[in-house]
Enzyme design. Structure first.
Site, PDB file in Angstrom:
ATOM      1  N   SER A 263       0.881  -1.229  -0.004  1.00 57.74           N
ATOM      2  CA  SER A 263      -0.017   0.054  -0.058  1.00 57.74           C
ATOM      3  C   SER A 263       0.902   1.383  -0.222  1.00 57.74           C
ATOM      4  CB  SER A 263      -1.015   0.056   1.158  1.00 57.74           C
ATOM      5  OG  SER A 263      -0.010   0.316   2.335  1.00 57.74           O
ATOM      6  N   LYS A 264       0.100   2.468  -0.309  1.00 57.93           N
ATOM      7  CA  LYS A 264       0.983   3.623  -0.279  1.00 57.93           C
ATOM      8  C   LYS A 264       1.460   3.930   1.159  1.00 57.93           C
ATOM      9  CE  LYS A 264       0.122   8.619  -0.999  1.00 57.93           C
ATOM     10  NZ  LYS A 264       0.647   9.068   0.466  1.00 57.93           N
ATOM     11  N   ARG A 265       0.950   3.236   2.191  1.00 59.95           N
ATOM     12  CA  ARG A 265       1.502   3.456   3.613  1.00 59.95           C
ATOM     13  C   ARG A 265       2.811   2.849   3.871  1.00 59.95           C
ATOM     14  NH1 ARG A 265      -2.463   1.879   7.511  1.00 59.95           N
ATOM     15  NH2 ARG A 265      -3.907   2.059   5.923  1.00 59.95           N
ATOM     16  N   ASP A 268       5.236   5.087   2.144  1.00 57.45           N
ATOM     17  CA  ASP A 268       5.649   6.228   3.227  1.00 57.45           C
ATOM     18  C   ASP A 268       6.347   5.817   4.393  1.00 57.45           C
ATOM     19  OD1 ASP A 268       3.895   7.601   1.702  1.00 57.45           O
ATOM     20  OD2 ASP A 268       2.151   7.599   2.812  1.00 57.45           O
TER      21      ASP A 268
END
Ligand code: GLU
Length: 500
Positions: A263-265, A268
């Site tokens: 995921s994008k998380r 990050d």
């Protein structure tokens, strides 16, 4: 059979690398078989439409070198290529299904359905609209023709539902997925999916199947998240009497830990991009992070597909030649940011130096540095092999263009001895008087002097590097001298003697 495949994203935001990989597999498969790769934008759900997403998708495919043969901006004969521009056509197909008793109109209101759901939940169950209860609900199967006509006359809103199963039919549906093998589904457990919404717009399922048929798609290669929809889609093809395409559901890209979908998380958290291009300031892209498109293509291709053999580094052309759906793995591929970087490093070292040179020229222009005496080609020749990401370039090359103002304190403390100024003065003279600025000439001159004066090379090299670079880094020190030129070396050495 002519091969036609499609990548069918919904323009709901930036394209995740999972989507990029699906597009890539479609591209590789099409090119391998001399087929056609189509981009179809599935934008029937206006609530989820995001401005700029389609342009982002197109830009991404172009950047990666996998541009579609047919798309909204490059229409072929199967257009339009945006579902929003095809929307008037779908209802006709839904009506065909109503006519041949595969679908029906359902007038149940949202409130009615909600109370049915709640009632079922209270009994510990789940409400499913299907063969077991459809005759007791409010639809064109349970109501008389007159009642239905009256409701339509009174503009009562309705949806069209697809009969997933009917009593007396064979419950089990056997299908083949090119990657998973045999898939058998008990259709009596499926719900009667809505295929046309109250506003007359088709849902994903209807639009997707109708378009795949009309665009003569031979193979549906898409993400695993659509595997649960395969039964419904096959049932729809059967209800229309159309030939089903070959299905291939590609496994997910997993988090670096191997647990769950990337995921994008995760990006990050671990500091790597999960999108090909920058979407906004909070959503960086591989391109901006210094990755080459050919490296990302190579890494993603191998993340879930096994070409056989030991070789790992492939150009797009080589991937096309090797690709097969049979080589796609069943298990999800774990995204490994370090391995992705390694692919980039390998491709960057092999890349045309003109590409690195133009990046360097751009950087110099951005920074307003106009140093005509240093050749960017010479600098790239020395630093290209030291790069992992294209964004490392400035860090590896700045000192060719900017003389040190400060010197790395730790390095100076360790390497700057009492006799260093004296030694560097002699080195400076040797450079100044050398008959050319070739690295070999400078190196030979300095080594000869050191030998004659009984000075260890260790006493020369580190201070010389500090004087030229400002720190203990960079390629071969004589190569640096040569690229800087004699005059600049002399200037930098004199300045270092002065300041340290
Ligand atoms: N629009 C769907 C998506 O966004 C397409 C799925 C398919 O390829 O059938 O993923």
């Amino acid at each position: 059979m002519s091969i036609r495949v499609r990548f069918a994203p919904s323009p709901t935001g930036p394209l995740h690398i999972g989507g990029v990989r699906t597009a890539l597999y479609n591209y590789l498969f099409a090119k391998k078989h001399g087929g056609v790769f189509i981009l179809r934008i599935e934008d029937t759900d206006q609530n989820r439409f995001v401005d700029g997403a389609e342009a982002y998708i197109t830009k991404t495919l172009d950047w990666l070198g996998i541009s579609p043969d047919e798309s909204p901006s490059k229409p072929g004969t199967a257009g339009p290529y945006r579902q929003s521009e095809r929307k008037d056509g779908y209802l006709k197909y839904a009506k065909l299904l109503v006519k041949n008793s595969s679908a029906y109109l359902a007038f149940d209101t949202a409130d009615e359905l909600q109370s049915l759901r709640e009632a079922a939940e209270q009994k510990g169950g789940r409400f499913i609209y299907n063969w077991e209860n459809r005759n007791r609900l409010k639809n064109s199967l349970s109501l008389s023709a007159d009642e239905v006509a009256e409701l339509i006359e009174n503009k009562a809103p309705y949806v069209i539902r697809f009969k997933s199963y009917e009593k007396g039919r064979d419950k089990s549906l056997s299908m083949v997925d090119k990657i998973r093998g045999d898939v058998v589904v008990d259709t009596s457990l499926l719900d009667d999916k809505i295929i046309v919404k109250q506003d007359g717009m088709p849902t994903y399922h209807l639009a997707n199947v109708v378009d795949d048929h009309l665009m003569e798609i031979s193979h549906v290669i898409r993400g695993e998240e659509w595997l649960p929809s395969m039964a419904l889609h096959v049932l729809l093809y059967n209800a229309f009497g159309w030939k089903t395409p070959v299905f291939a559901h590609v496994p997910l890209i997993l988090k670096p830990t191997g647990k769950g979908k990337l995921s994008k998380r995760d990006g990050d958290k671990f500091g790597f991009p999960v999108f090909p291009l920058e979407w906004d300031k909070e959503t960086p892209g591989f391109k901006e992070a210094g990755y080459l498109p050919e490296a990302l293509v190579n890494y993603l291709a191998l993340l879930g597909w096994n070409p056989g053999g030991e070789e790992e580094l492939f150009s797009l052309k080589e991937l096309v030649a090797l690709f097969s759906l049979e080589g796609i793995t069943k298990a999800g591929g774990r995204f490994d940011p370090e391995r992705c970087k390694w692919f980039n490093q390998q491709h960057l070292h092999k890349a045309d130096s003109a590409l690195v040179e133009s990046s360097l020229a751009q950087l110099l222009q951005q920074k307003g540095i106009d140093n005509a005496s240093v050749s960017t080609a010479d600098v790239v020749g020395l630093v290209q092999d030291r790069l992992t990401l294209l964004t490392d370039l400035w860090d590896e090359a700045y000192f060719f263009f900017v003389a040190p103002v400060e010197y790395d304190e730790k390095a100076v403390r360790k390497q700057w001895k009492e006799e260093t100024p004296q030694i560097l003065s002699a080195v400076m003279n040797s450079i100044e008087n050398a008959h050319d600025a070739q690295a070999e000439t400078l190196s030979a001159g300095i080594k000869l002097w050191a030998n004659e004066n009984n000075i260890k090379l260790g006493m020369i090299m580190a201070p010389l590097r500090i004087a030229l670079v400002g720190a203990l880094k960079g390629p071969n020190v004589f190569a640096i001298c040569s690229v800087l030129g004699k005059a600049e070396c002399v200037k930098r050495i004199a300045s270092a003697i002065d300041k340290n």
